[in-house]
Every structure is written in structure tokens, then in C-alpha cells.
Design a protein around this motif. Structure first.
Motif, PDB file in Angstrom:
ATOM      1  N   GLY A   1       0.828  -1.204   0.000  1.00 54.84           N
ATOM      2  CA  GLY A   1       0.000   0.000   0.000  1.00 54.84           C
ATOM      3  C   GLY A   1       0.857   1.245   0.000  1.00 54.84           C
ATOM      4  N   ILE A   2       0.204   2.359   0.341  1.00 56.46           N
ATOM      5  CA  ILE A   2       0.917   3.625   0.428  1.00 56.46           C
ATOM      6  C   ILE A   2       1.394   3.812   1.863  1.00 56.46           C
ATOM      7  CG2 ILE A   2      -0.383   4.578  -1.498  1.00 56.46           C
ATOM      8  CD1 ILE A   2      -1.967   6.276   0.546  1.00 56.46           C
ATOM      9  N   ALA A   3       2.272   4.795   2.063  1.00 57.00           N
ATOM     10  CA  ALA A   3       2.855   4.989   3.400  1.00 57.00           C
ATOM     11  C   ALA A   3       3.401   6.396   3.532  1.00 57.00           C
ATOM     12  CB  ALA A   3       3.999   3.986   3.610  1.00 57.00           C
ATOM     13  N   GLY A   4       3.662   6.761   4.778  1.00 54.85           N
ATOM     14  CA  GLY A   4       4.448   7.956   5.032  1.00 54.85           C
ATOM     15  C   GLY A   4       5.919   7.572   5.007  1.00 54.85           C
TER      16      GLY A   4
ATOM     17  N   GLY B   1      14.495  -1.132   4.340  1.00 59.57           N
ATOM     18  CA  GLY B   1      14.658  -0.636   5.705  1.00 59.57           C
ATOM     19  C   GLY B   1      13.450  -1.017   6.533  1.00 59.57           C
ATOM     20  N   GLY B   2      13.398  -0.496   7.739  1.00 59.81           N
ATOM     21  CA  GLY B   2      12.275  -0.808   8.608  1.00 59.81           C
ATOM     22  C   GLY B   2      11.009  -0.081   8.167  1.00 59.81           C
ATOM     23  N   VAL B   3       9.884  -0.752   8.290  1.00 61.41           N
ATOM     24  CA  VAL B   3       8.583  -0.088   8.105  1.00 61.41           C
ATOM     25  C   VAL B   3       7.822  -0.227   9.416  1.00 61.41           C
ATOM     26  CG1 VAL B   3       6.399  -0.051   6.854  1.00 61.41           C
ATOM     27  CG2 VAL B   3       8.527  -0.446   5.604  1.00 61.41           C
ATOM     28  N   LEU B   4       7.482   0.915   9.991  1.00 60.08           N
ATOM     29  CA  LEU B   4       6.788   0.925  11.274  1.00 60.08           C
ATOM     30  C   LEU B   4       5.289   0.766  11.056  1.00 60.08           C
ATOM     31  CD1 LEU B   4       8.606   3.947  13.000  1.00 60.08           C
ATOM     32  CD2 LEU B   4       9.330   1.551  12.807  1.00 60.08           C
TER      33      LEU B   4
ATOM     34  N   ALA C   1       9.806   4.154   6.722  1.00 61.39           N
ATOM     35  CA  ALA C   1       8.408   4.504   6.458  1.00 61.39           C
ATOM     36  C   ALA C   1       7.519   4.079   7.621  1.00 61.39           C
ATOM     37  CB  ALA C   1       7.944   3.811   5.171  1.00 61.39           C
ATOM     38  N   GLU C   2       6.342   4.700   7.676  1.00 61.11           N
ATOM     39  CA  GLU C   2       5.309   4.228   8.614  1.00 61.11           C
ATOM     40  C   GLU C   2       4.012   4.028   7.853  1.00 61.11           C
ATOM     41  OE1 GLU C   2       4.349   7.178  11.759  1.00 61.11           O
ATOM     42  OE2 GLU C   2       2.719   7.868  10.469  1.00 61.11           O
TER      43      GLU C   2
ATOM     44  N   ASN D   1       3.518  10.503   1.258  1.00 57.94           N
ATOM     45  CA  ASN D   1       3.638  11.729   2.064  1.00 57.94           C
ATOM     46  C   ASN D   1       4.812  11.591   3.022  1.00 57.94           C
ATOM     47  OD1 ASN D   1       1.503   9.774   3.318  1.00 57.94           O
ATOM     48  ND2 ASN D   1       2.311  10.908   5.045  1.00 57.94           N
ATOM     49  N   PRO D   2       5.378  12.726   3.438  1.00 54.71           N
ATOM     50  CA  PRO D   2       6.404  12.618   4.476  1.00 54.71           C
ATOM     51  C   PRO D   2       5.767  12.344   5.833  1.00 54.71           C
ATOM     52  CG  PRO D   2       6.365  14.833   3.468  1.00 54.71           C
ATOM     53  CD  PRO D   2       5.154  14.099   2.990  1.00 54.71           C
ATOM     54  N   VAL D   3       6.450  11.593   6.685  1.00 54.83           N
ATOM     55  CA  VAL D   3       6.001  11.426   8.076  1.00 54.83           C
ATOM     56  C   VAL D   3       6.310  12.749   8.782  1.00 54.83           C
ATOM     57  CG1 VAL D   3       6.336  10.165  10.240  1.00 54.83           C
ATOM     58  CG2 VAL D   3       6.568   8.966   8.051  1.00 54.83           C
TER      59      VAL D   3
END
Ligand SMILES: O=C(O)c1cccc(C(=O)CC[C@H]2O[C@@H](n3cnc4c(=O)[nH]cnc43)[C@H](O)[C@@H]2O)c1
Length: 250
Positions: A91-94, A156-159, A183-184, A210-212
């Protein structure tokens, strides 16, 4: 992987993959990357969109609903004798700036429950430090490597969070606790918990919309991120389809 032909089963040696997104537009962006016709399959409370050996489900927003929907799909597949080889949360993410810019694709090498725990006067304590459960799932290394190589994605990590970050202070706090995070999003850990309960490998793939940080919903580049998701899945389809169980733990 389905090795046997039976009524209603796929006759294939390609991996049987479940892709869980939060919302239908994300599911449709993934489906657009595939040429096979989509067949709808009704599950309790959810509908699968089947295209070739890939099943897609719009699992709902947030880790709890995503876990419950993914668990339903996994259980239904196991009961009909065609268990999934792999679960993909997509999906999409920050994205954490400047590491994961808007429009970039991220493959998670760590799927992290970032707000599962307790606040204390001395800071956040993950639930594991309270003596419970788990706060992370690691996708198979070889799969992460191959997916990133096929797409040019960052790794990398995705929160996973239950509350979308809305301030610079919260973004900085999350990055200081998880310096490897790119990303989150809101579903990965739930999807991964359901997959783990079935002993099925999991990976998370996110396109940054979008940016977090400080909330600016109108600035989210959802269209660009959905296009990046379609393009990414177009490139990684062969990697997913050739995924085999013996790749586990590599
Ligand atoms: O409004 C729309 O047209 C639309 C189209 C596609 C998706 C959405 C969503 O709102 C999806 C929500 C989904 O996106 C993830 N997400 C995206 N950015 C963030 C973020 O900064 N922090 C946390 N999650 C984010 C998340 O997984 C949501 O479930 C709307």
C-alpha cells in the motif's frame, strides 16, 4: 505452492501469494500490474480478488482489522487445501524524510509495531519489555534482496502505527527509537502476526505518498504513490511468483 490439480484448484507450480492492502484503491493499483482476469471470491466479511496465483484483499485500515482479514484469508486457503506460500502487505505509506522521499518504493526488512507498549515517565517501553508477545517480524532476507533488486526499492524498517504521525516531534521520536526505519503505515504488523500464526513468510512493500511529520493531508501524493505501487508490482511479479518455500530463512 499448489502441486496437485483438483476441482477448483489452480494447476500450477508457481507460488500462491496473498496480497493484503488497507483500502480497495491500493488493491486495484496492485491488480493493475497483472494481466490475468480478476475473479471475485467471497470470504466471511471480505472479498478476495484472484488474478492468476495471486489473491488480493482490501483488508481494512489499521493493524487489528488487517490482522483479522488476513487471518480469514489464510484460514480459508488452508481449509480448501491450497495454503499460501507468501503474504505481502502492500500500500501507500508515510516516508521518513530525507531517507524515503515521496514516490519512492520501500521493501521492509523489518516490520515493526512502533506503538505497541507502554508510556512511562522515562519514555516508551515496547510490549516485549513488559513480558508479552513480539514487536517485530523479519521478512526472508533473500526475498527482500530480490524484490529490491527487481524494483530499485529502498530497504529498511517499516513501522506499523495505529495513529498516523502528525508532528515533527513525533516523527523525530519514532526515528530516534527506530533509526533504521524508512516509512510508517498502519497494517504491516497486523498482517505479519496473522501470517506468523500460519507459519507463512511475510513481506511489506510500500509506496511513499507523504512525508512522516506535520499533518498536511491535502499534500499527500496518493495518485503518484499508487502509480509507483503498480509499476513496482509489474517489476516484482516474477520474483513473487517464483518464491518457493525452500527460500525461507535465507
Ligand atoms: O483518499 C484516498 O483517495 C486514498 C487513496 C488510497 C489510500 C488512502 C488512505 O488513506 C490509505 C490509508 C493507508 O495509508 C497508509 N499511510 C499513508 N500515509 C501514512 C502515514 O503517514 N502514516 C501512517 N500510515 C500511512 C496507512 O497504511 C493507511 O492504512 C486514501
Amino acid at each position: 505452492m499448489v502441486l496437485q490439480a483438483r476441482e477448483g484448484f489452480l494447476i500450477t507450480s508457481r507460488a500462491h501469494v496473498l496480497v493484503a492492502t488497507a483500502v480497495p484503491v491500493e488493491r486495484d493499483a496492485v491488480a493493475e500490474a497483472f494481466t490475468s482476469p480478476v475473479v471475485e471470491v467471497t470470504l466471511p466479511g471480505r472479498t478476495l480478488h484472484r488474478t492468476g496465483t495471486l489473491d488480493l484483499v482490501a483488508a481494512g485500515v489499521g493493524p487489528a482489522l488487517a490482522a483479522s482479514s488476513t487471518a480469514s484469508a489464510l484460514t480459508a486457503a488452508a481449509l480448501r487445501g491450497a495454503p499460501y506460500d507468501l503474504v505481502v502487505c502492500a500500500g501507500i505509506a508515510g516516508g521518513f524524510a530525507p531517507h524515503a522521499p515521496v514516490g519512492s518504493l520501500v521493501v521492509a526488512d523489518d516490520i515493526v509495531a512502533a506503538d505497541l507498549g507502554a508510556e512511562t515517565p522515562d519514555g516508551f517501553l515496547p510490549v516485549t519489555e513488559l513480558g508479552f508477545g513480539t514487536v517485530g517480524h523479519r521478512p526472508p532476507e533473500s526475498l527482500v534482496r530480490d524484490l529490491a533488486a527487481a524494483t530499485g526499492a529502498l530497504t529498511g524498517g517499516v513501522l506499523t502505527v495505529s495513529t498516523v504521525t502528525g508532528s515533527a516531534a513525533r516523527a523525530a521520536e519514532l526515528r530516534s527509537r527506530h533509526p533504521h526505519a524508512l516509512a510508517e503505515a498502519m497494517e504491516g504488523f497486523g498482517v505479519a502476526e496473522a501470517a506468523a500464526a500460519h507459519g507463512t513468510p511475510v513481506v511489506e512493500i510500500r509506496a511513499v505518498s507523504n512525508p512522516v511529520g506535520p499533518r498536511d493531508r491535502v499534500a499527500w501524493r496518493i495518485g503518484d504513490a499508487l502509480a509507483a505501487l503498480t509499476e513496482g508490482f509489474g517489476k516484482l511479479a516474477p520474483v513473487l511468483e517464483s518464491w518457493t518455500q525452500h527460500d525461507r530463512n535465507q
